[in-house]
Write an enzyme that holds these catalytic residues in place. Structure first.
Site, PDB file in Angstrom:
ATOM      1  N   SER A   1     -26.253 -96.947   6.707  1.00  0.00           N
ATOM      2  CA  SER A   1     -27.268 -98.273   6.931  1.00  0.00           C
ATOM      3  C   SER A   1     -28.306 -97.561   6.528  1.00  0.00           C
ATOM      4  O   SER A   1     -28.716 -96.620   6.173  1.00  0.00           O
ATOM      5  CB  SER A   1     -27.248 -98.689   8.498  1.00  0.00           C
TER       6      SER A   1
ATOM      7  N   TYR B   1     -29.221 -97.564  17.679  1.00  0.00           N
ATOM      8  CA  TYR B   1     -28.100 -97.923  16.762  1.00  0.00           C
ATOM      9  C   TYR B   1     -28.477 -96.829  15.430  1.00  0.00           C
ATOM     10  O   TYR B   1     -27.630 -96.296  15.001  1.00  0.00           O
ATOM     11  CB  TYR B   1     -28.450 -99.266  16.027  1.00  0.00           C
TER      12      TYR B   1
END
Length: 267
Positions: free
Chosen positions: A134, A147
């Site tokens: 990410s 996360y």
């Protein structure tokens, strides 16, 4: 050259879009989904598209039998794409949710990968492993810390694997999407509201919701995923390319600037 590619988390979003795109380019795809109820609809969808080179299976990473079965399949590229996200303030999030996020995003993909690459080494096979990381694997915005810390961990694991497995001809690569509009980030933003309690927590629900809504209202918070899927279709089967693949370019430039500024960050 045509490859056989195993994809986790191919039931929706990036995984599904790229699976169909790579199949159209002639690759053989093992598209796996997290839950059984996604298997039949995806089989019907690829059949309707005339894609006979897509095999759809269930691969629930929390099921050790599913992992063991997948480790026995024959493929050239393992794409660890499945994941989930917990958001909210790291100083208040229930610790069991942090553990769960690490289990799904870090430990279980590593279990799958260890079994695959150890078999490849024993067989002398020169495969490739791709991790969907990410933009959050390279910086840490407030209220997304749980996360993105799992993605920081994945970045480190991938970098170590690249060095450790290069002597065996096994390639490692990461893909770092920006905040594309697939529903993944939006679902993650909803997650804290199942535990955040204004009568117990210091962080107030309305304030957190406003922060998320403000981000998703920006151009960088709701990008068309087609751009990312098109890059994944190129990157995943490729024999050459960059270890780290941040998309889009504006996010790559932002992350480089952020990392430079981090050296002068003050307390």
């Amino acid at each position: 050259m045509s490859k056989t590619i195993l994809i986790t988390g191919a039931g929706s979003g990036f995984g599904k879009g790229a699976a169909i795109g790579m199949a159209r380019n002639g690759h053989s795809i093992i598209a796996t989904t997290h839950v059984s109820s996604q298997v039949t609809p995806l089989r019907e969808e690829v059949a309707a598209l005339g894609l006979k080179n897509v095999r759809v299976e269930r691969l629930d990473l929390t099921d050790p039998y599913d992992i063991k079965q997948a480790q026995g399949w024959d493929f050239d590229v393992l794409w660890n794409n499945a994941g989930m996200g917990e958001a909210g303030p790291v100083w208040e999030i229930p610790i069991e949710l942090v553990r769960k996020n690490y289990e799904v995003n870090v430990f279980l993909p590593l279990v799958l990968t260890q079994g695959v690459v150890q078999r490849w080494v024993r067989e002398g096979k020169k495969g490739k492993v791709v991790f969907t990381s990410s933009m959050g694997g390279l910086f840490t915005p407030a209220n997304w810390g749980t996360y993105v810390s799992t993605k920081h961990a994945l970045e480190s694991i991938a970098e170590a694997l690249q060095q450790e497995l290069a002597p065996y001809g096994i390639k490692i690569q990461t893909i770092n999407p920006g905040a594309y509009y697939t529903g993944y980030n939006e679902t993650m933003a909803d997650n804290p509201f199942r535990w955040l309690d204004d009568s117990k927590n210091f962080t107030k629900r309305a304030d957190l919701r406003k922060g998320f809504d403000d981000f998703f209202a920006t151009p960088e918070g709701k990008m068309d995923p087609k751009e990312m899927i098109d890059r994944m279709i190129e990157v995943v089967p490729a024999d050459t390319g960059r270890f780290r693949n941040v998309v889009p370019k504006i996010i790559e430039d932002m992350l480089k600037e952020h990392q430079l500024r981090a050296w002068e960050n003050q307390i």
